[in-house]
Write an enzyme that holds these catalytic residues in place. Structure first.
Site, PDB file in Angstrom:
ATOM      1  N   LEU A 168       0.842  -1.186   0.000  1.00 29.07           N
ATOM      2  CA  LEU A 168       0.000   0.000   0.000  1.00 29.07           C
ATOM      3  C   LEU A 168       0.879   1.239   0.000  1.00 29.07           C
ATOM      4  CD1 LEU A 168      -2.751  -0.899   2.658  1.00 29.07           C
ATOM      5  CD2 LEU A 168      -2.968  -0.960   0.167  1.00 29.07           C
ATOM      6  N   ASP A 169       0.357   2.318  -0.588  1.00 29.44           N
ATOM      7  CA  ASP A 169       1.082   3.581  -0.561  1.00 29.44           C
ATOM      8  C   ASP A 169       1.230   4.070   0.881  1.00 29.44           C
ATOM      9  OD1 ASP A 169       1.045   3.465  -3.310  1.00 29.44           O
ATOM     10  OD2 ASP A 169      -0.667   4.831  -3.511  1.00 29.44           O
ATOM     11  N   MET A 170       2.166   4.968   1.085  1.00 29.15           N
ATOM     12  CA  MET A 170       2.446   5.470   2.426  1.00 29.15           C
ATOM     13  C   MET A 170       1.217   6.101   3.080  1.00 29.15           C
ATOM     14  SD  MET A 170       5.583   7.975   3.495  1.00 29.15           S
ATOM     15  CE  MET A 170       5.979   8.313   5.221  1.00 29.15           C
TER      16      MET A 170
END
Length: 235
Positions: free
Chosen positions: A100-102
């Protein structure tokens, strides 16, 4: 599996140390001493090292409720990683099955079973991931059909695979995709002129994020959950 790799996978020995151990004659498989590190052995072979039986460790499977501001990486020089949230041994052996993105929150699966992780991540298995998406602007109903047919992302020549979307409100939707292209959800909505302002992954396959897990918390998967992630039979 190669013998040296097998020894390294069930012990704390490195591959190079495992090779030395094997060549020294200290390793026996199914009662027979083997001295060739490249010898192929079965995944369920009975291993002895220096006369002591070594039991193959069972694979580990975890679900984590990822908070914002953590990166999905085993290590990072600049930011905290999801591994920092785990109180487990041998973290370097864990694979993140779907990053997942940050700034994205929600369900992350981690395992040391590479084959299982590949099945979760591979578009070929059609293991859909469900996201709750908050948008800056209203989403037209026509976007449902556009996403179902696949859209072209900026600087890519291949359409996305069919995605399933359900509108929950003018600026909120549930989106299911079976790929993991770079920033895919954000880029899909950008392709129709909209901006994602909030993104949360609720499910992978038929496995839902445990509502009892707060952000930053994790737990082991049950045997049933491990099996149904890909089977599509979770009720």
């Amino acid at each position: 599996m190669r013998l040296d790799r097998y020894v390294a996978s069930v012990t704390d020995y490195s591959r190079s140390d495992a090779k030395k151990l094997i060549k020294s004659g200290d390793v026996a498989v199914d009662g027979k001493v083997l001295t060739d590190p490249s010898q192929a052995v079965a995944a369920n072979a009975q291993l002895e090292i220096d006369g002591q039986f070594v039991r193959q460790a069972e694979h580990r499977y975890f679900m984590l409720h990822k908070p914002q501001d953590y990166v999905c990486a085993n290590r990072d020089r600049r930011f905290a990683t999801v591994m920092d949230l785990l109180d487990e041994d041998n973290l370097d052996r864990l694979i993140i099955a779907g990053r997942l993105d940050m700034d994205t929150t929600g369900l992350v699966l981690l395992t040391d079973n590479g084959q299982w992780a590949h099945q979760v991540m591979s578009p070929r298995t059609r293991c859909y991931k469900r996201y709750r998406v908050q948008l800056e602007d209203p989403v037209p109903e026509s976007a449902i059909d556009r996403f179902a047919k696949g859209v072209f992302l900026e600087q890519e020549k291949r359409r996305t695979l069919p995605a399933r979307m359900k509108l929950l409100g003018e600026r909120e939707a549930l989106l299911e995709i079976c790929e993991g292209r770079f920033h895919q959800v954000k880029r899909m909505f950008a392709s129709i002129g909209n901006t994602v302002v909030g993104l949360h992954r609720e499910a992978i396959g038929k496995l839902e994020l445990d509502s009892a897990l707060g952000e930053g918390e994790y737990r082991s998967l049950t045997e049933y959950e491990v099996a149904v992630v890909l089977s599509g039979t979770l009720e």
